[in-house]
Design a protein around this motif. Sequence first.
Motif, mmCIF file in Angstrom:
data_model
loop_
_atom_site.group_PDB
_atom_site.id
_atom_site.type_symbol
_atom_site.label_atom_id
_atom_site.label_comp_id
_atom_site.label_asym_id
_atom_site.label_seq_id
_atom_site.Cartn_x
_atom_site.Cartn_y
_atom_site.Cartn_z
ATOM 1 N N GLU A 1 13.821 8.912 -7.725
ATOM 2 C CA GLU A 1 13.759 9.199 -6.826
ATOM 3 C C GLU A 1 14.940 9.858 -5.894
ATOM 4 O O GLU A 1 14.601 10.527 -4.694
ATOM 5 C CB GLU A 1 14.913 7.435 -6.192
ATOM 6 C CG GLU A 1 14.784 7.544 -4.703
ATOM 7 C CD GLU A 1 13.500 7.092 -3.697
ATOM 8 O OE1 GLU A 1 12.988 7.192 -2.892
ATOM 9 O OE2 GLU A 1 12.612 6.268 -4.634
ATOM 10 N N ALA A 2 15.579 10.403 -6.553
ATOM 11 C CA ALA A 2 16.794 12.183 -5.876
ATOM 12 C C ALA A 2 15.961 13.377 -5.910
ATOM 13 O O ALA A 2 15.857 13.557 -5.802
ATOM 14 C CB ALA A 2 18.185 11.849 -7.155
ATOM 15 N N SER A 3 14.679 12.732 -6.988
ATOM 16 C CA SER A 3 14.736 14.427 -7.648
ATOM 17 C C SER A 3 12.885 14.274 -7.447
ATOM 18 O O SER A 3 11.779 15.870 -8.084
ATOM 19 C CB SER A 3 14.161 15.441 -8.605
ATOM 20 O OG SER A 3 14.641 14.705 -9.690
ATOM 21 N N GLY A 4 11.944 13.309 -7.070
ATOM 22 C CA GLY A 4 10.311 12.793 -7.122
ATOM 23 C C GLY A 4 9.192 13.083 -6.440
ATOM 24 O O GLY A 4 10.138 14.197 -5.194
ATOM 25 N N PHE A 5 8.471 12.589 -6.189
ATOM 26 C CA PHE A 5 7.287 13.487 -6.074
ATOM 27 C C PHE A 5 7.104 12.363 -4.676
ATOM 28 O O PHE A 5 6.746 11.300 -4.969
ATOM 29 C CB PHE A 5 6.255 14.225 -6.158
ATOM 30 C CG PHE A 5 5.119 14.864 -5.078
ATOM 31 C CD1 PHE A 5 5.597 16.169 -4.415
ATOM 32 C CD2 PHE A 5 4.018 14.528 -4.524
ATOM 33 C CE1 PHE A 5 4.569 16.802 -3.457
ATOM 34 C CE2 PHE A 5 3.009 14.360 -3.299
ATOM 35 C CZ PHE A 5 3.273 15.807 -3.266
ATOM 36 N N HIS A 6 7.283 13.276 -3.284
ATOM 37 C CA HIS A 6 7.117 11.339 -2.460
ATOM 38 C C HIS A 6 5.709 11.550 -1.302
ATOM 39 O O HIS A 6 5.681 12.536 -1.193
ATOM 40 C CB HIS A 6 7.774 11.417 -1.347
ATOM 41 C CG HIS A 6 8.615 10.523 -0.457
ATOM 42 N ND1 HIS A 6 8.271 9.063 -0.352
ATOM 43 C CD2 HIS A 6 8.441 10.165 1.148
ATOM 44 C CE1 HIS A 6 8.852 7.744 0.857
ATOM 45 N NE2 HIS A 6 8.135 8.579 1.462
ATOM 46 N N THR B 1 2.943 10.732 0.893
ATOM 47 C CA THR B 1 2.882 10.480 2.875
ATOM 48 C C THR B 1 1.782 9.950 3.031
ATOM 49 O O THR B 1 1.757 9.533 4.004
ATOM 50 C CB THR B 1 3.471 11.387 3.257
ATOM 51 O OG1 THR B 1 2.426 12.905 3.036
ATOM 52 C CG2 THR B 1 4.585 12.017 3.317
ATOM 53 N N ALA B 2 1.241 9.624 2.523
ATOM 54 C CA ALA B 2 -0.463 8.698 1.698
ATOM 55 C C ALA B 2 -0.892 8.651 1.195
ATOM 56 O O ALA B 2 -0.486 9.157 0.082
ATOM 57 C CB ALA B 2 -1.592 10.317 2.946
ATOM 58 N N LYS B 3 -1.625 7.492 1.207
ATOM 59 C CA LYS B 3 -2.615 6.873 -0.258
ATOM 60 C C LYS B 3 -3.136 8.126 -0.437
ATOM 61 O O LYS B 3 -3.755 9.081 0.284
ATOM 62 C CB LYS B 3 -3.535 6.251 0.667
ATOM 63 C CG LYS B 3 -3.934 5.278 -0.959
ATOM 64 C CD LYS B 3 -4.910 3.962 -0.311
ATOM 65 C CE LYS B 3 -5.223 2.963 -1.437
ATOM 66 N NZ LYS B 3 -6.282 1.882 -1.138
ATOM 67 N N PRO B 4 -3.463 8.038 -1.656
ATOM 68 C CA PRO B 4 -4.260 8.655 -3.052
ATOM 69 C C PRO B 4 -5.531 9.228 -2.568
ATOM 70 O O PRO B 4 -6.115 8.371 -1.935
ATOM 71 C CB PRO B 4 -3.873 9.243 -4.390
ATOM 72 C CG PRO B 4 -2.662 8.028 -4.443
ATOM 73 C CD PRO B 4 -2.516 7.007 -3.642
ATOM 74 N N GLU B 5 -6.193 10.500 -2.247
ATOM 75 C CA GLU B 5 -7.450 10.626 -1.989
ATOM 76 C C GLU B 5 -8.379 10.745 -3.602
ATOM 77 O O GLU B 5 -7.595 11.293 -4.337
ATOM 78 C CB GLU B 5 -8.748 11.651 -1.018
ATOM 79 C CG GLU B 5 -7.594 11.624 -0.307
ATOM 80 C CD GLU B 5 -7.594 12.559 0.646
ATOM 81 O OE1 GLU B 5 -8.360 13.625 0.553
ATOM 82 O OE2 GLU B 5 -6.660 12.684 2.228
ATOM 83 N N CYS B 6 -9.531 9.765 -4.035
ATOM 84 C CA CYS B 6 -9.567 9.818 -5.796
ATOM 85 C C CYS B 6 -11.345 9.771 -5.562
ATOM 86 O O CYS B 6 -11.989 9.007 -4.113
ATOM 87 C CB CYS B 6 -9.612 8.587 -6.019
ATOM 88 S SG CYS B 6 -7.796 8.528 -6.465
ATOM 89 N N CYS C 1 -5.346 5.568 -8.096
ATOM 90 C CA CYS C 1 -6.213 6.181 -7.262
ATOM 91 C C CYS C 1 -5.419 4.929 -5.930
ATOM 92 O O CYS C 1 -5.371 4.177 -5.346
ATOM 93 C CB CYS C 1 -6.842 5.383 -7.813
ATOM 94 S SG CYS C 1 -8.014 7.226 -8.244
ATOM 95 N N HIS C 2 -4.586 3.365 -6.526
ATOM 96 C CA HIS C 2 -3.899 2.281 -6.650
ATOM 97 C C HIS C 2 -2.838 3.115 -5.165
ATOM 98 O O HIS C 2 -1.363 1.983 -5.330
ATOM 99 C CB HIS C 2 -3.919 1.606 -7.124
ATOM 100 C CG HIS C 2 -5.223 0.786 -7.849
ATOM 101 N ND1 HIS C 2 -6.047 0.260 -6.985
ATOM 102 C CD2 HIS C 2 -5.010 0.510 -9.414
ATOM 103 C CE1 HIS C 2 -7.434 -0.030 -7.811
ATOM 104 N NE2 HIS C 2 -7.029 0.241 -9.480
ATOM 105 N N LEU C 3 -1.943 3.700 -5.747
ATOM 106 C CA LEU C 3 -0.770 3.563 -4.949
ATOM 107 C C LEU C 3 -0.717 4.040 -3.307
ATOM 108 O O LEU C 3 -2.024 4.272 -3.284
ATOM 109 C CB LEU C 3 0.077 5.163 -5.734
ATOM 110 C CG LEU C 3 0.399 5.850 -7.146
ATOM 111 C CD1 LEU C 3 0.927 7.145 -7.393
ATOM 112 C CD2 LEU C 3 1.100 5.222 -7.595
ATOM 113 N N GLN C 4 0.567 3.708 -3.153
ATOM 114 C CA GLN C 4 0.219 3.677 -1.824
ATOM 115 C C GLN C 4 1.182 4.217 -1.475
ATOM 116 O O GLN C 4 2.283 5.296 -1.780
ATOM 117 C CB GLN C 4 0.568 2.115 -0.863
ATOM 118 C CG GLN C 4 0.051 0.720 -2.021
ATOM 119 C CD GLN C 4 -1.173 1.037 -1.137
ATOM 120 O OE1 GLN C 4 -0.869 0.686 -0.005
ATOM 121 N NE2 GLN C 4 -2.004 1.004 -2.254
ATOM 122 N N ALA C 5 0.904 4.730 0.404
ATOM 123 C CA ALA C 5 1.951 5.852 1.191
ATOM 124 C C ALA C 5 3.599 5.241 0.377
ATOM 125 O O ALA C 5 3.733 4.166 0.436
ATOM 126 C CB ALA C 5 1.890 5.903 1.921
#
Length: 286
Positions: A45-50, A52-57, A34-38
């Motif tokens: 970096e080359a194949s991960g999930f980017h 676009t918004a802060k997680p909703e928890c 939940c502390h991750l940021q947009a």
Amino acid sequence: MNCTGNETVCFTLNGTWRGGGPQILKGCATPEVCHLQANTTLGPEASGFHLTAKPECNYVAPTTHPGPHVPVTHTKAKVTVCFTCSDLHHCNPLPCTEDRNYCLQIAGITVLGASNSVSWRNGSCVASKDCTSDNSIFALTYGIGFGFRVNTTCCQGNCQEPPPLATLPASGTLSKFLCPTCPGGHSGPCNHFFYMQCPSGETECVQMNLVSEEGGRNLSVRGCGTRDLCQIGGLPTLPGHRLARWPVCSTTQRAVLDSECHSGAAPGPRLALPVLMVALGTVARS
């Protein structure tokens, strides 16, 4: 799905895979997610999930009889209800936002003589980084019946406004320390010829330069202050005045009151005056 172990949060992630379109991911996670940021990338970096918004928890409420087919209920994180005051006696609830989910509570009093005092209290929604301690006391005494005290606390949940401060702490409770002060009304720089005995808890010698919001007149005050006043960097609020610069704190000008009689005679009575003015040469520097 049933969450297991330390995965006590139901999350929703909005983002994109590298080279793909927008996607929404839902599931169970540990609270740290939940502390991750947009703009954070989960994985390489080359194949991960980017993101676009802060997680909703939402936090999981444990069920009485957990099992593979028992539905799991969810509760949102506790919302903080702060308050805002129009005057000393009228305060209204103030819901805080998710990113400012702490209530900074302030109660203060300024005393300028026996019959002249102003009290205030208020609250504001702040981020967790603005709540540096559970309880801070900003206080300065610079004469008999002259000084201020501001108590600040932080709260989460349903926060009640603190009671107004009616008076300063009892001036009869004195410490062994003495600090320079300015006798009477003083608008210029303070000298070092007069000392006062400090109230209990005010162990720092402080000089503050204030500017009146009404007349713009500079006021230099000198006396005994609390450690919070020196360490945290000044007052949170003081109606009618603003700081010209940060308080100047020093222990080099502090003196210690010695009640021992070094001549062999019996010790004399302890001083009971609220403020003791003495010449600089009659006390020993600490």
